[in-house]
Design an enzyme around this catalytic site. Structure first.
Site, mmCIF file in Angstrom:
data_model
loop_
_atom_site.group_PDB
_atom_site.id
_atom_site.type_symbol
_atom_site.label_atom_id
_atom_site.label_comp_id
_atom_site.label_asym_id
_atom_site.label_seq_id
_atom_site.Cartn_x
_atom_site.Cartn_y
_atom_site.Cartn_z
ATOM 1 N N HIS A 17 -31.875 98.263 39.614
ATOM 2 C CA HIS A 17 -32.553 99.137 40.581
ATOM 3 C C HIS A 17 -33.834 98.471 41.101
ATOM 4 O O HIS A 17 -34.146 98.531 42.286
ATOM 5 C CB HIS A 17 -32.893 100.485 39.933
ATOM 6 C CG HIS A 17 -31.677 101.254 39.511
ATOM 7 N ND1 HIS A 17 -31.356 102.490 40.020
ATOM 8 C CD2 HIS A 17 -30.679 100.952 38.640
ATOM 9 C CE1 HIS A 17 -30.226 102.919 39.487
ATOM 10 N NE2 HIS A 17 -29.799 101.997 38.636
ATOM 11 N N ASP A 109 -35.951 106.237 44.034
ATOM 12 C CA ASP A 109 -34.611 105.924 43.534
ATOM 13 C C ASP A 109 -33.767 107.204 43.464
ATOM 14 O O ASP A 109 -34.233 108.246 43.003
ATOM 15 C CB ASP A 109 -34.770 105.322 42.134
ATOM 16 C CG ASP A 109 -33.525 104.620 41.669
ATOM 17 O OD1 ASP A 109 -33.605 103.407 41.464
ATOM 18 O OD2 ASP A 109 -32.472 105.276 41.500
HETATM 19 C C1 UDX Z 1 -26.696 98.285 36.759
HETATM 20 C C2 UDX Z 1 -25.246 98.748 36.591
HETATM 21 O O1 UDX Z 1 -24.658 98.219 35.443
HETATM 22 C C3 UDX Z 1 -24.437 98.455 37.804
HETATM 23 O O2 UDX Z 1 -23.101 98.916 37.623
HETATM 24 C C4 UDX Z 1 -25.027 99.162 38.969
HETATM 25 O O3 UDX Z 1 -24.248 98.898 40.124
HETATM 26 C C5 UDX Z 1 -26.466 98.712 39.150
HETATM 27 O O4 UDX Z 1 -27.206 98.916 37.952
HETATM 28 P P1 UDX Z 1 -26.532 95.616 36.114
HETATM 29 O O5 UDX Z 1 -25.501 95.897 35.115
HETATM 30 O O6 UDX Z 1 -27.719 94.918 35.636
HETATM 31 O O7 UDX Z 1 -26.959 96.909 36.942
HETATM 32 O O8 UDX Z 1 -25.781 94.710 37.223
HETATM 33 P P2 UDX Z 1 -26.097 94.278 38.681
HETATM 34 O O9 UDX Z 1 -26.095 95.438 39.612
HETATM 35 O O10 UDX Z 1 -25.131 93.220 39.001
HETATM 36 O O11 UDX Z 1 -27.576 93.703 38.651
HETATM 37 C C6 UDX Z 1 -27.940 92.597 37.902
HETATM 38 C C7 UDX Z 1 -28.993 91.806 38.647
HETATM 39 O O12 UDX Z 1 -29.541 90.868 37.740
HETATM 40 C C8 UDX Z 1 -28.434 91.004 39.819
HETATM 41 O O13 UDX Z 1 -29.335 91.060 40.905
HETATM 42 C C9 UDX Z 1 -28.361 89.565 39.303
HETATM 43 O O14 UDX Z 1 -28.602 88.578 40.269
HETATM 44 C C10 UDX Z 1 -29.445 89.553 38.258
HETATM 45 N N1 UDX Z 1 -29.084 88.636 37.172
HETATM 46 C C11 UDX Z 1 -28.074 88.919 36.324
HETATM 47 C C12 UDX Z 1 -29.810 87.473 37.050
HETATM 48 O O15 UDX Z 1 -30.717 87.190 37.837
HETATM 49 N N2 UDX Z 1 -29.504 86.643 36.016
HETATM 50 C C13 UDX Z 1 -28.522 86.900 35.137
HETATM 51 O O16 UDX Z 1 -28.317 86.097 34.226
HETATM 52 C C14 UDX Z 1 -27.771 88.083 35.288
#
Ligand code: UDX
Length: 453
Positions: A17, A109
């Site tokens: 978020h 949000d």
């Molecule tokens: C959460 C939920 O799990 C997801 O389903 C929802 O859509 C948004 O909130 P998350 O699981 O962290 O998020 O996944 P994602 O939405 O893909 O966000 C992760 C962020 O972290 C991405 O912007 C990605 O670029 C970043 N990231 C991830 C990194 O910079 N490095 C990493 O090693 C892994």
């Protein structure tokens, strides 16, 4: 624009978020708005300016005392965050007014819908920000309207779900909280509540772009004042000639950029499988083992993000014994990785930010969704945008090593892989178009900014 037009932006304190909303702040700042970004944090600290002079960051407490263990109970966590914001925000708004810098809107949000009334009670316009796509929010909307009832079991359920402007969905394509409502009743309440007062919201922002959800767009725009402003990836990653700063907002984790990039530099173009399941997914130990074996048996190079809390599930000495074949890191500079020419595909949990990043950079994907919106995102990724494949799970939601090997092969080579790469290139172009000057999301951002002129 009126001198000093100023808005407050308040994301929910989770990486998925904070990242898109802080990137949105940069877009607004580049159009001349002043921004106060409030970050709810374990470590409150005095306000500070970012490298963008017009963005001020105010870290406020999440309601836990320093050193106090963070509660695993979502209701307790949400309540503490809510109490902390309701205590701090009014005073901050009053101070901003007194200092001659009154905010005109609160961008909040969607998981904190109660902030609409807070905004209105201080004379601010309320702009809700959805960090997830319409393809999941509209399903939640149908639930609130009673036009879709939540099934009681996830698997062994042959029924299909049908929604206007959607492909037919199997039960395991639905947002998981609907099918596992008994396991996560409080999360289900939070996601459904996002839509509870949307009819009263002044502006509805969403991190998506018009062409990506074209069929749903007309329908949501007939209901609410919708502006699609994504993808919120920094434009410099779409066009490496641009010199915009690379900082992608606020990260709760640190990445070793040089280590990842140097390792990727040593590999051939399109030869590496990048594996990341985002910031929250927790795998069962046996599922982690299947992934270990699947990657090994695929015979490909891989760069795998295994967060520190997940590392204990790896076999003993795994990191050392993997040798040159794989690099395992606790957190990666994901945008640098996805834009590196050595990366041939992205094995992802289909979190919305990761999906948008994969799409924006034209990287073929293998979806291994875990929960939340991820199964529905995966369905669209495979069947609507056709930029990847989703691994098949058994009736218990388990993915076998052979399936991982099969899917890696399918995407990295062969006819299907070629078709996927062609589609991925097309979506990359459309994403770039949306956020370029005069593109649909750029126009939406201008429209948002002009409301405060
Ligand atoms: C959460 C939920 O799990 C997801 O389903 C929802 O859509 C948004 O909130 P998350 O699981 O962290 O998020 O996944 P994602 O939405 O893909 O966000 C992760 C962020 O972290 C991405 O912007 C990605 O670029 C970043 N990231 C991830 C990194 O910079 N490095 C990493 O090693 C892994």
């Amino acid at each position: 624009m009126r001198e000093g037009s100023h808005v407050i932006v308040l994301p929910f304190p989770a990486q998925g978020h904070i990242t898109p909303m802080s990137q949105f702040c940069k877009r607004l700042a580049s159009k001349g708005l002043k921004i106060t970004l409030i970050i709810v944090s374990d470590k409150p600290s005095p306000p500070y300016k970012t490298e963008h002079d017009s963005i001020t960051v105010i870290p406020i407490s999440n309601g836990f005392q320093e050193g106090e263990e963070r509660s695993q109970d979502l209701d307790d966590y949400m309540e503490r965050v809510q109490t902390s914001i309701k205590t701090r925000l009014p005073k901050l708004i009053e101070d901003m007014k007194l200092s001659g810098n009154p905010p005109r809107a609160l961008v909040y949000d969607s998981t904190m819908p109660w902030l609409l009334d807070v905004a209105h009670s201080y004379g601010l316009r309320g702009a809700v920000f959805f960090t997830q796509p319409w393809l999941v929010s509209t399903i939640y909307y149908h639930v609130t309207k009673g036009s879709f009832s939540v099934p009681s079991t996830k698997y062994g359920h042959s029924a299909l779900a049908s929604f206007p402007s959607f492909p037919m969905l199997n039960m395991n394509d639905l947002p998981s909280f609907l099918c596992e409502s008994s396991s996560y009743p409080n999360i289900l309440r939070v996601v459904i509540d996002q839509l509870s007062n949307i009819d009263r919201v002044d502006i509805v922002l969403c991190n998506t772009f018009d062409k990506l959800e074209e069929k749903l767009l007309k329908w949501v725009q007939s209901l609410w004042p919708v502006l699609n402003i994504g993808p919120t990836v920094p434009s410099m990653y779409l066009d490496k000639r641009l010199s915009e700063d690379k900082n992608y907002g606020f990260s709760l984790f640190d990445a070793n950029v040089a280590e990842c990039v140097e390792w990727l530099n040593s590999k051939q173009p399109s030869s590496v499988v990048y594996v990341s399941l985002g910031s929250l997914v927790v795998l069962k130990e046996d599922q982690m083992m299947e992934l270990v074996e699947g990657l090994k048996q695929s015979g490909r190079f891989f760069l795998w993000v295994v967060r520190d809390t997940e590392k204990k599930k790896l076999p003993r000495n795994y990191v050392e014994e993997t040798g040159e074949k794989g690099l395992i890191v606790s957190w990666s500079p994901q945008l640098d990785v996805l834009t590196h020419e050595s990366v041939g595909c992205f094995l992802t949990h289909c979190g919305w930010n990761s999906m948008l990043e994969g799409l924006s950079f034209g990287v073929p994907m293998i979806g291994m969704p875990h929960w939340a919106d991820q199964p529905t995102n995966a369905k669209f990724m495979e069947d609507v945008w056709k930029v990847g494949v989703r691994v098949k799970e058994d009736v218990n939601g388990f993915v076998k090593r052979e399936e991982i090997v099969r899917r890696v092969g399918e995407v990295m080579e062969g006819e299907k892989g070629k078709e996927i790469r062609k589609n991925a290139d097309n979506w990359k172009m459309l994403a770039r178009e949306a956020i370029s000057e005069g593109g649909s999301s750029d126009i939406s951002i201008n429209e948002f900014v002009s409301m405060f002129c």
